[in-house]
Write an enzyme that holds these catalytic residues in place. Structure first.
Site, PDB file in Angstrom:
ATOM      1  N   CYS A 231      -3.662  -2.140  -8.488  1.00 19.09           N
ATOM      2  CA  CYS A 231      -3.920  -1.101  -7.490  1.00 19.09           C
ATOM      3  C   CYS A 231      -3.646   0.282  -8.074  1.00 19.09           C
ATOM      4  O   CYS A 231      -2.541   0.549  -8.544  1.00 19.09           O
ATOM      5  CB  CYS A 231      -3.039  -1.346  -6.265  1.00 19.09           C
ATOM      6  SG  CYS A 231      -3.074  -0.012  -5.048  1.00 19.09           S
ATOM      7  N   GLY A 232      -4.641   1.152  -8.023  1.00 27.81           N
ATOM      8  CA  GLY A 232      -4.486   2.497  -8.558  1.00 27.81           C
ATOM      9  C   GLY A 232      -3.401   3.293  -7.853  1.00 27.81           C
ATOM     10  O   GLY A 232      -2.619   3.995  -8.504  1.00 27.81           O
TER      11      GLY A 232
END
Length: 113
Positions: free
Chosen positions: A11-12
């Site tokens: 997840c960024g």
């Protein structure tokens, strides 16, 4: 200061939050919650301390939460589902001595540093 992040490396937003914590120089514990899921009791405590409901901490995107009716379910049902299937936990959650935040956007972590 100590901090714990419930992190998903794919997840960024989670990666950016982790980087902010590392830059802040906190004593950091990283928990990849998909591999080491928090207990139902821990989730309940995290959401209570963050001042949000389990429904507000529910991950909709990329899950079957809506099909299962979880956004409209009671807190106990949502917590049970999250504990059984941690993919349903929105990320990242960060806990420090100053509180807990669901760091979406990642800048919310500044509130507890």
């Amino acid at each position: 200061m100590k901090a714990t992040i419930w992190h998903n490396p794919k997840c960024g937003t989670s990666r950016k939050t982790l980087a902010m914590l590392e830059e802040a120089g906190v004593d950091l514990t990283v928990i990849e919650y998909l591999k080491q899921a928090p207990t139902r009791e821990k989730l309940e405590q995290l959401y209570r301390d963050a001042g949000i409901t389990p429904q507000q901490g529910l991950r909709i995107r990329g899950t079957d939460a809506e099909e299962r009716g979880l956004p409209d379910a009671d807190a106990a049902t949502v917590l049970d589902a999250m504990a059984a299937e941690p993919i349903l936990i929105e990320r990242p959650l960060v806990e420090t001595d100053k509180g807990v935040r669901l760091c979406r956007p990642q800048e919310k972590v500044q509130e507890i540093l």
